[in-house]
Scaffold this active site. Structure first.
Site, short mmCIF file in Angstrom:
data_model
loop_
_atom_site.label_atom_id
_atom_site.label_comp_id
_atom_site.label_asym_id
_atom_site.label_seq_id
_atom_site.Cartn_x
_atom_site.Cartn_y
_atom_site.Cartn_z
N CYS A 251 19.39 22.26 -37.33
CA CYS A 251 20.32 21.48 -38.14
C CYS A 251 19.73 20.15 -38.61
CB CYS A 251 21.63 21.25 -37.38
SG CYS A 251 21.44 20.31 -35.84
N GLU A 252 18.88 19.56 -37.79
CA GLU A 252 18.26 18.29 -38.18
C GLU A 252 17.24 18.49 -39.30
OE1 GLU A 252 16.33 14.33 -36.07
OE2 GLU A 252 16.45 16.19 -34.94
#
Length: 182
Positions: free
Chosen positions: A159-160
């Site tokens: 997600c980052e």
């Protein structure tokens, strides 16, 4: 297989006790921040959102109208094309199987479902990234273009990575960089 999962849970538990994955990237992170007066301003379309979790921090891009685009491990898109079923809230079982099968989706959820009861931090990574953030509208459009099923990797495509690609044009994960420094 059960022994492997037990081993991984033990190691993650150990790592979480050391707080290696806290999202405190700011210089002078031990200094207290000045007290804010009143509630924080609402997020704007294209803002990068952070939500602290037990071990990691989860990231998303605010799309406006109480919606957040975020990348999350999910096994269900591998098993079905039923959009209604896929769009339901992801259970821990779906998430774990998605991690194991290396499958994920970039999906849109409500701000409340994304936060999952945690406080939301806005755009803190702008202070540590070397690249200049794109204009917020461009960030939101980039996130919207990436919707759907994609491969997942905790170390290389999480997600980052998704939010830093959308906001700065380069996928990076400071959380996983900390793993390599062990």
């Amino acid at each position: 297989m059960l022994q492997l999962l037990t081993f991984l849970v033990e190691k993650l538990s150990l790592v979480s006790n050391f707080k290696l994955f806290e999202s405190s990237w700011l210089d002078g992170e031990d200094q207290e921040l000045p007290a804010q007066r009143g509630p924080p301003p609402p997020p704007r379309r294209g803002d990068l959102l952070e939500v602290p979790r037990t071990i990691f921090t989860h990231y998303g891009i605010y799309l406006g109208d109480n919606k957040v685009a975020h990348l999350i491990p999910d096994i269900l898109p591998v098993l079905t094309n039923d959009e209604k079923l896929i769009s339901s809230v992801i259970t821990n079982k779906r998430l774990i199987l998605g991690c194991m099968y290396k499958a994920a989706t970039v999906r849109v959820d409500t701000l409340e479902d994304f936060a999952y009861g945690c406080n939301i931090l806005v755009n803190r990574t702008d202070k540590v990234m070397k690249a200049q953030a794109f204009p917020n509208e461009d960030v939101a459009r980039r996130a919207e273009k990436l919707m759907g099923a994609i491969p997942y990797s905790l170390l290389w495509n999480n997600c980052e990575h998704f939010v830093t690609y959308c906001r700065y044009g380069s996928a990076a994960s400071r959380q996983t960089e900390k793993v390599w420094c062990l």
